[in-house]
Design a protein around this motif. Structure first.
Motif, PDB file in Angstrom:
ATOM      1  N   GLY A  17       0.791  -1.224  -0.153  1.00 36.46           N
ATOM      2  CA  GLY A  17       0.039   0.070  -0.133  1.00 36.46           C
ATOM      3  C   GLY A  17       0.837   1.410  -0.089  1.00 36.46           C
ATOM      4  O   GLY A  17       0.512   2.234  -0.580  1.00 36.46           O
ATOM      5  N   GLY A  18       1.859   1.200   0.738  1.00 35.70           N
ATOM      6  CA  GLY A  18       2.910   2.504   0.878  1.00 35.70           C
ATOM      7  C   GLY A  18       3.415   2.689   2.088  1.00 35.70           C
ATOM      8  O   GLY A  18       4.481   2.995   2.254  1.00 35.70           O
ATOM      9  N   SER A  19       2.719   2.594   3.114  1.00 36.85           N
ATOM     10  CA  SER A  19       3.115   2.808   4.481  1.00 36.85           C
ATOM     11  C   SER A  19       3.974   1.608   5.181  1.00 36.85           C
ATOM     12  O   SER A  19       4.447   1.729   6.348  1.00 36.85           O
ATOM     13  N   GLN A  21       6.687   0.147   4.545  1.00 37.11           N
ATOM     14  CA  GLN A  21       8.036   0.370   4.974  1.00 37.11           C
ATOM     15  C   GLN A  21       8.133   1.451   6.117  1.00 37.11           C
ATOM     16  O   GLN A  21       9.392   1.381   6.782  1.00 37.11           O
ATOM     17  N   LYS A  22       7.237   2.302   6.443  1.00 33.08           N
ATOM     18  CA  LYS A  22       7.370   3.289   7.523  1.00 33.08           C
ATOM     19  C   LYS A  22       7.303   2.499   8.633  1.00 33.08           C
ATOM     20  O   LYS A  22       8.173   2.707   9.496  1.00 33.08           O
ATOM     21  N   TYR A  23       6.597   1.759   8.836  1.00 28.94           N
ATOM     22  CA  TYR A  23       6.380   0.621  10.059  1.00 28.94           C
ATOM     23  C   TYR A  23       7.735  -0.203  10.151  1.00 28.94           C
ATOM     24  O   TYR A  23       8.023  -0.271  11.409  1.00 28.94           O
ATOM     25  N   VAL A  24       8.244  -0.626   9.268  1.00 26.30           N
ATOM     26  CA  VAL A  24       9.400  -1.302   9.289  1.00 26.30           C
ATOM     27  C   VAL A  24      10.625  -0.650   9.626  1.00 26.30           C
ATOM     28  O   VAL A  24      11.504  -0.933  10.610  1.00 26.30           O
ATOM     29  N   GLN A  25      10.629   0.538   9.123  1.00 35.24           N
ATOM     30  CA  GLN A  25      11.614   1.555   9.594  1.00 35.24           C
ATOM     31  C   GLN A  25      11.665   1.887  10.995  1.00 35.24           C
ATOM     32  O   GLN A  25      12.696   1.858  11.525  1.00 35.24           O
ATOM     33  N   GLU A  26      10.425   1.927  11.447  1.00 34.24           N
ATOM     34  CA  GLU A  26      10.330   2.410  12.743  1.00 34.24           C
ATOM     35  C   GLU A  26      10.844   1.178  13.687  1.00 34.24           C
ATOM     36  O   GLU A  26      11.372   1.373  14.600  1.00 34.24           O
ATOM     37  N   GLU A 254      -4.130  -0.896   6.398  1.00 34.79           N
ATOM     38  CA  GLU A 254      -4.675   0.381   6.041  1.00 34.79           C
ATOM     39  C   GLU A 254      -5.202   0.275   4.460  1.00 34.79           C
ATOM     40  O   GLU A 254      -6.128   1.225   4.152  1.00 34.79           O
ATOM     41  N   VAL A 255      -4.867  -0.724   3.872  1.00 32.89           N
ATOM     42  CA  VAL A 255      -5.492  -0.676   2.471  1.00 32.89           C
ATOM     43  C   VAL A 255      -6.321  -2.167   2.082  1.00 32.89           C
ATOM     44  O   VAL A 255      -6.780  -2.362   1.187  1.00 32.89           O
TER      45      VAL A 255
END
Ligand SMILES: *Cc1c(COP(=O)(O)O)cnc(C)c1O
Length: 377
Positions: A17-19, A21-26, A254-255
């Motif tokens: 979906g897009g986010s 990688q944001k959660y993985v980066q966190e 989210e998606v």
């Protein structure tokens, strides 16, 4: 077109979906690179608020692991029998064998392709008459189509047999407005790469009973008793979901509704473009039923036609697949007892799963439909 020139179209491929990688980066930034952490807890609460009905979720390493723990917690053990839908993926049945129990396979009905209530009741009566009441029922919402919840659960309640609801293919589906995954004494989800959302590999165990969630987490983390050293009074498993995988899952949640819409519109496209041909038919949703249409499936008029369609698609680099081969036809389960009516054998002969990913383009669908039309015309 030559096979190497044409774009490969998969049956059902991952769709980010897009986010994610944001959660993985966190997870990396905070060093939660472990089978516990904020994403694991976050994914569990995302699932709980999506499904409603007071369901509790335990994030695990796979849907198969969830089935294994679920059956064990429902009391299945060595020498027991478990009634299992025959038309399904082998992972619905394998964990029965892990526990030293035997699956007894129950055929499908034509309205949903899922467990036939009549055959289920015949099976239960037969086993009780033989002095061996089944320990549990594994019912599956195949391809996202909910099974006959009311009928199946009424029978289970009457004979006091718990249901393990295999919702691996039906996240986002609902029955009378209530989400699949909330009906069984215990239910499971899968987040394998081909499912409607993925964590690359993962699953969840669901139950309205908090105690089942707590026990699943305990068992999935090596059954450690409360002590400063490692103390064990039960056999445990290493089945917890990693915080990295759970990060992907949070982005995917989210998606999820968007994926459901897209998969449903794939089905609508196939139906609009192919239903005029007498050799092809579709499985409509019974009243009050909402399918996530995880896979779009067709029934053809013969085995030969199905194979001709499948070969024509393969020739153009497009993946399609016969419906699940029923467990009672699988060599590994050849000795198991069965309650059959011919429905799943017939579906296996004539049914085909078409490419169904939420990432398919309109032009992909047009290409697929035109190849099928050329065969059936
Ligand atoms: C995918 C699937 C499973 C198993 O899930 P995994 O996460 O792959 O272990 C179980 N039952 C059904 C019906 C499935 O489609």
């Amino acid at each position: 077109m030559n096979i190497i020139d044409s774009k490969k179209i998969w049956l059902s491929s991952p769709h980010m979906g897009g986010s994610e990688q944001k959660y993985v980066q966190e997870a990396f930034d905070t060093n939660w690179v472990a089978p516990l952490g904020p994403n694991v807890n976050g994914l569990e609460s995302d699932i709980e608020s999506y499904l409603q009905e007071g369901v509790h979720a335990a994030a695990l390493s796979s849907g198969t692991a969830a089935l294994h723990l679920g059956l064990q917690m429902l009391g299945v053990s060595y020498g027991d029998e478990v009634l299992c839908q025959s038309m399904t993926f082998a992972a619905s049945a394998n964990p029965i064998v892990y526990l030293g129990a035997s699956p007894v396979f129950v055929d499908s009905e034509k309205d949903t392709w899922n467990m036939c209530p009549e055959q289920l009741e015949i099976a239960i009566k037969d086993r009780i008459a033989k002095g061996k009441k089944p320990k549990a029922i594994v019912a599956v919402h195949l391809y996202g189509m909910p099974y006959k919840v009311e009928e199946i659960h009424a029978i289970a309640t009457e004979y006091e047999i718990p249901i393990l609801e295999d919702s691996a293919e039906s996240l986002g589906s609902s029955y009378q407005g209530i989400k699949c995954g909330t009906f069984g004494d215990i239910a499971i989800l899968s987040f394998n790469g081909n499912k409607i959302i993925t964590t690359s590999g993962g699953g969840a165990l669901l139950s309205k009973k908090q105690a089942y969630k707590d026990k699943a987490i305990f068992l999935s983390t090596q059954a450690r008793d409360n002590a400063p050293h490692y103390e064990h009074s039960e056999i445990g498993y290493n089945y917890r979901m990693s915080n990295i995988a759970a990060g992907i899952g949070r982005g995917q949640m989210e998606v999820l509704d968007d994926h459901v819409q897209k998969r449903r519109s794939n089905y609508e496209f196939y139906k609009e473009n192919l239903e005029e041909f007498s050799g092809i038919s579709f499985l409509d949703e019974p009243k009050g039923v909402y399918s996530n249409r995880w896979l779009s499936c067709i029934e053809t008029s013969s085995y030969e036609m199905r194979e001709e369609i499948r070969a024509s698609l393969a020739n153009e680099n497009i993946e399609s697949r016969p419906l699940w081969k029923p467990m009672h036809q699988q060599p590994v389960f050849a000795k198991c007892d069965t309650f059959l009516n011919g429905v799943s054998d017939d579906l296996f002969d004539r049914g085909l799963c078409l490419p169904s990913g939420s990432n398919l383009e309109k032009e992909d669908l047009v290409r697929i439909a035109s190849i099928i039309k050329n065969v059936v015309r």
